[in-house]
Design a protein around this motif. Structure first.
Motif, PDB file in Angstrom:
ATOM      1  N   GLY A 172       0.798  -1.224   0.000  1.00  0.00           N
ATOM      2  CA  GLY A 172       0.000   0.000   0.000  1.00  0.00           C
ATOM      3  C   GLY A 172       0.830   1.272   0.000  1.00  0.00           C
ATOM      4  O   GLY A 172       0.364   2.320  -0.447  1.00  0.00           O
ATOM      5  N   PHE A 217      -1.497   6.443   9.586  1.00  0.00           N
ATOM      6  CA  PHE A 217      -0.289   5.626   9.524  1.00  0.00           C
ATOM      7  C   PHE A 217       0.779   6.390   8.738  1.00  0.00           C
ATOM      8  O   PHE A 217       0.460   7.119   7.797  1.00  0.00           O
ATOM      9  CB  PHE A 217      -0.631   4.299   8.839  1.00  0.00           C
ATOM     10  CG  PHE A 217       0.513   3.343   8.767  1.00  0.00           C
ATOM     11  CD1 PHE A 217       1.076   2.815   9.914  1.00  0.00           C
ATOM     12  CD2 PHE A 217       1.029   2.949   7.539  1.00  0.00           C
ATOM     13  CE1 PHE A 217       2.140   1.925   9.846  1.00  0.00           C
ATOM     14  CE2 PHE A 217       2.086   2.060   7.454  1.00  0.00           C
ATOM     15  CZ  PHE A 217       2.644   1.547   8.617  1.00  0.00           C
ATOM     16  N   ALA A 251       2.830   5.885   6.410  1.00  0.00           N
ATOM     17  CA  ALA A 251       3.036   5.745   4.966  1.00  0.00           C
ATOM     18  C   ALA A 251       2.433   6.903   4.162  1.00  0.00           C
ATOM     19  O   ALA A 251       2.989   7.313   3.139  1.00  0.00           O
ATOM     20  CB  ALA A 251       2.443   4.422   4.480  1.00  0.00           C
ATOM     21  N   THR A 252       1.311   7.421   4.623  1.00  0.00           N
ATOM     22  CA  THR A 252       0.612   8.479   3.884  1.00  0.00           C
ATOM     23  C   THR A 252       1.505   9.706   3.671  1.00  0.00           C
ATOM     24  O   THR A 252       1.482  10.320   2.596  1.00  0.00           O
ATOM     25  CB  THR A 252      -0.669   8.898   4.645  1.00  0.00           C
ATOM     26  OG1 THR A 252      -1.364   7.737   5.103  1.00  0.00           O
ATOM     27  CG2 THR A 252      -1.585   9.729   3.763  1.00  0.00           C
ATOM     28  N   VAL A 278      -7.298  10.250   4.007  1.00  0.00           N
ATOM     29  CA  VAL A 278      -7.212   8.862   4.468  1.00  0.00           C
ATOM     30  C   VAL A 278      -8.591   8.454   4.981  1.00  0.00           C
ATOM     31  O   VAL A 278      -9.258   9.237   5.656  1.00  0.00           O
ATOM     32  CB  VAL A 278      -6.163   8.726   5.592  1.00  0.00           C
ATOM     33  CG1 VAL A 278      -6.191   7.327   6.200  1.00  0.00           C
ATOM     34  CG2 VAL A 278      -4.774   9.055   5.062  1.00  0.00           C
ATOM     35  N   ALA A 324      -6.313   2.417   2.229  1.00  0.00           N
ATOM     36  CA  ALA A 324      -5.641   1.235   2.801  1.00  0.00           C
ATOM     37  C   ALA A 324      -6.511   0.547   3.849  1.00  0.00           C
ATOM     38  O   ALA A 324      -6.454  -0.657   4.030  1.00  0.00           O
ATOM     39  CB  ALA A 324      -4.293   1.624   3.406  1.00  0.00           C
ATOM     40  N   PHE A 330      -2.023  -5.674   3.098  1.00  0.00           N
ATOM     41  CA  PHE A 330      -1.330  -6.131   4.301  1.00  0.00           C
ATOM     42  C   PHE A 330      -2.297  -7.078   5.031  1.00  0.00           C
ATOM     43  O   PHE A 330      -3.504  -6.826   5.047  1.00  0.00           O
ATOM     44  CB  PHE A 330      -0.988  -4.905   5.157  1.00  0.00           C
ATOM     45  CG  PHE A 330      -0.244  -5.215   6.421  1.00  0.00           C
ATOM     46  CD1 PHE A 330       1.133  -5.409   6.412  1.00  0.00           C
ATOM     47  CD2 PHE A 330      -0.914  -5.300   7.645  1.00  0.00           C
ATOM     48  CE1 PHE A 330       1.815  -5.684   7.583  1.00  0.00           C
ATOM     49  CE2 PHE A 330      -0.237  -5.574   8.823  1.00  0.00           C
ATOM     50  CZ  PHE A 330       1.137  -5.772   8.792  1.00  0.00           C
ATOM     51  N   LYS A 372      -5.384  -5.796   7.013  1.00  0.00           N
ATOM     52  CA  LYS A 372      -6.339  -4.844   6.417  1.00  0.00           C
ATOM     53  C   LYS A 372      -7.636  -5.588   6.085  1.00  0.00           C
ATOM     54  O   LYS A 372      -7.648  -6.819   6.011  1.00  0.00           O
ATOM     55  CB  LYS A 372      -5.749  -4.225   5.149  1.00  0.00           C
ATOM     56  CG  LYS A 372      -4.375  -3.610   5.335  1.00  0.00           C
ATOM     57  CD  LYS A 372      -4.396  -2.255   6.010  1.00  0.00           C
ATOM     58  CE  LYS A 372      -2.962  -1.819   6.278  1.00  0.00           C
ATOM     59  NZ  LYS A 372      -2.784  -0.443   6.603  1.00  0.00           N
TER      60      LYS A 372
HETATM   61  C1  LIG Z   1      -1.481   0.220   6.066  1.00  0.00           C
HETATM   62  C2  LIG Z   1      -1.564   1.582   5.548  1.00  0.00           C
HETATM   63  C3  LIG Z   1      -0.746   2.026   4.485  1.00  0.00           C
HETATM   64  C4  LIG Z   1       0.401   1.226   3.939  1.00  0.00           C
HETATM   65  O1  LIG Z   1       0.113  -0.027   3.495  1.00  0.00           O
HETATM   66  P1  LIG Z   1       1.279  -1.140   3.396  1.00  0.00           P
HETATM   67  O2  LIG Z   1       0.682  -2.191   2.535  1.00  0.00           O
HETATM   68  O3  LIG Z   1       1.548  -1.594   4.794  1.00  0.00           O
HETATM   69  O4  LIG Z   1       2.474  -0.511   2.777  1.00  0.00           O
HETATM   70  C5  LIG Z   1      -0.949   3.295   3.992  1.00  0.00           C
HETATM   71  N1  LIG Z   1      -1.892   4.109   4.502  1.00  0.00           N
HETATM   72  C6  LIG Z   1      -2.664   3.736   5.534  1.00  0.00           C
HETATM   73  C7  LIG Z   1      -3.689   4.686   6.042  1.00  0.00           C
HETATM   74  C8  LIG Z   1      -2.536   2.467   6.101  1.00  0.00           C
HETATM   75  O5  LIG Z   1      -3.297   2.110   7.126  1.00  0.00           O
END
Ligand SMILES: *Cc1c(COP(=O)(O)O)cnc(C)c1O
Length: 388
Positions: free
Chosen positions: A71, A97, A99-100, A148, A176, A200, A203
């Protein structure tokens, strides 16, 4: 011989996200699907990858699904495709999270942190407006917004899209946590200029490793992302036309996801039932999650907000004693974390709502397989603590 001490009934620890029950249910299909991939041997971009992409497009009513490695890469690939870079500002919630925001920093652009709404915990459109002004004052070039869908509920896309239109920004929905949810009859995946999700394992739709996907109706964007996913390849495999990455989804994970997608609609119904049961039993004691009109949630998390009279650490300990796991999502908003502290926030002071949320939220066990007994036990443990 002495009589053995009477042992208390062992407490069977509950799973925070029950992946075991799901596996038990679909195990023969999963085994067969993996075996099929082992037999045909096309581990990279095998037929299952394209079949999954087709099924996902049908599921969420979008023209293109581009599967990818996770993600985070999904978000990053889109920013690469849109040529986001230094000097650009991208607006992200702080209560999410990492990653955003991480992907924005990857491409050298500036994440600008936006506050959350009190009731849904999603991006606050008013704070977004302030963030855009702040970015402009700093001499940054606002280019896009990444709302998000926190804990499974889509952000308020109508309000956000109106702001995006005014300022000529793109909207990339970080779905995600929300794959399977709907916003006013549109499924996550078909909302925004482009949307992403993660597979993941924990999720709502998870595989048995890392995985992700990008969704869009934009033909040109889809073609660029497909090229970026394979090192920027052009129509001639040996002439790479742009700098890309290795961002493919494994065939085995695609095969697993095809099987999981079959039980996914039932799981979504079950998640809603569990949420309803929690809501009903807890609504007078804690702040239960609120869905805005016309929206459904994929219930990635069931997250309550605790009032002042409930001590969070005490509650976590009481739950743990009863074999019930609980998790704080999120302990610290991104704008307070070491790697992100130096990036701008919507207002120069603070982000009061997400800072308050971080101190008050708690997520309870949630999946498509929470039994009535388990839900009852969770609720009773909370009631017992608050009555004592
Ligand atoms: C889990 C998640 C991601 C990243 O996903 P991955 O597959 O773990 O890289 C990105 N944004 C949000 C809001 C998430 O919860």
């Amino acid at each position: 011989m002495t009589t053995p001490l009477k042992q208390p009934k062992p407490i069977q620890p509950m799973q925070f996200i029950d992946l075991k029950s799901q596996l038990n249910l679909i195990r023969p299909a999963i085994d067969a699907a993996i075996k099929k991939v082992l037999d045909h041997g096309i581990f990279i971009m095998g037929p299952e990858v394209f079949e999954l992409e087709k099924q996902l497009s049908e599921f969420c009513g979008v023209k293109h699904t581009i599967s990818c490695a996770n993600g985070t890469d999904a978000l990053g690939l889109v920013l690469m495709a849109k040529n986001v870079g230094p000097g650009d500002a991208v607006f992200v919630p702080s209560f999410t999270f990492a990653a955003t925001a991480e992907v924005v920093a990857w491409v050298g652009a500036t994440p600008v942190f936006i506050d959350s709404l009190e009731d849904t915990y999603n991006m606050d459109p008013k704070s977004l407006e302030q963030g855009i002004q702040t970015a402009k004052k700093m001499g940054l070039n606002p280019v896009g917004i990444i709302p998000v869908d926190l804990f499974g509920q889509p952000a308020d896309y109508d309000a956000i899209q109106a702001i995006a239109d005014t300022h000529e920004l793109w909207v990339m929905a970080d779905g995600a946590q929300s794959f399977g949810a709907e916003y006013k009859d549109r499924k996550v995946g078909s909302i925004g200029d482009v949307a992403t999700t993660s597979f993941f394992p924990a999720k709502p739709l998870g595989c048995y490793g890392d995985g992700g996907a990008i969704f869009t109706n934009d033909d040109e964007l889809a073609a660029i992302i497909k090229s970026l996913r394979v090192h920027g390849q052009g129509s001639d495999k040996y002439d790479n036309v742009r700098i890309g990455m290795n961002g493919r989804l494994d065939t085995i994970q695609a095969a697993i996801l095809i099987e999981k997608l079959k039980v996914f609609p039932t799981e979504l119904v079950n998640r809603q039932k569990t949420a309803d049961a929690y809501n009903e039993a807890l609504k007078d004691i804690v702040t239960v999650p609120k869905l805005i009109d016309g929206v459904t949630s994929a219930w990635a998390q069931y997250t309550v907000r605790l009032p002042k009279n409930i001590n969070r650490e005490q509650l976590i300990a009481a739950l743990k004693e009863s074999g019930i796991p609980s998790v704080i999502y999120y302990v610290k908003p991104l704008h307070q974390q070491t790697a992100y502290k130096h990036y701008p926030t919507a207002t120069t002071s603070n982000l009061p709502v997400c800072e308050a949320l971080a101190g008050e939220v708690l997520s309870l066990p949630m999946s498509g397989y929470v039994s009535d007994e388990d839900a009852y036990q969770v609720v009773q443990t909370i009631l017992k603590l608050t009555r004592s």
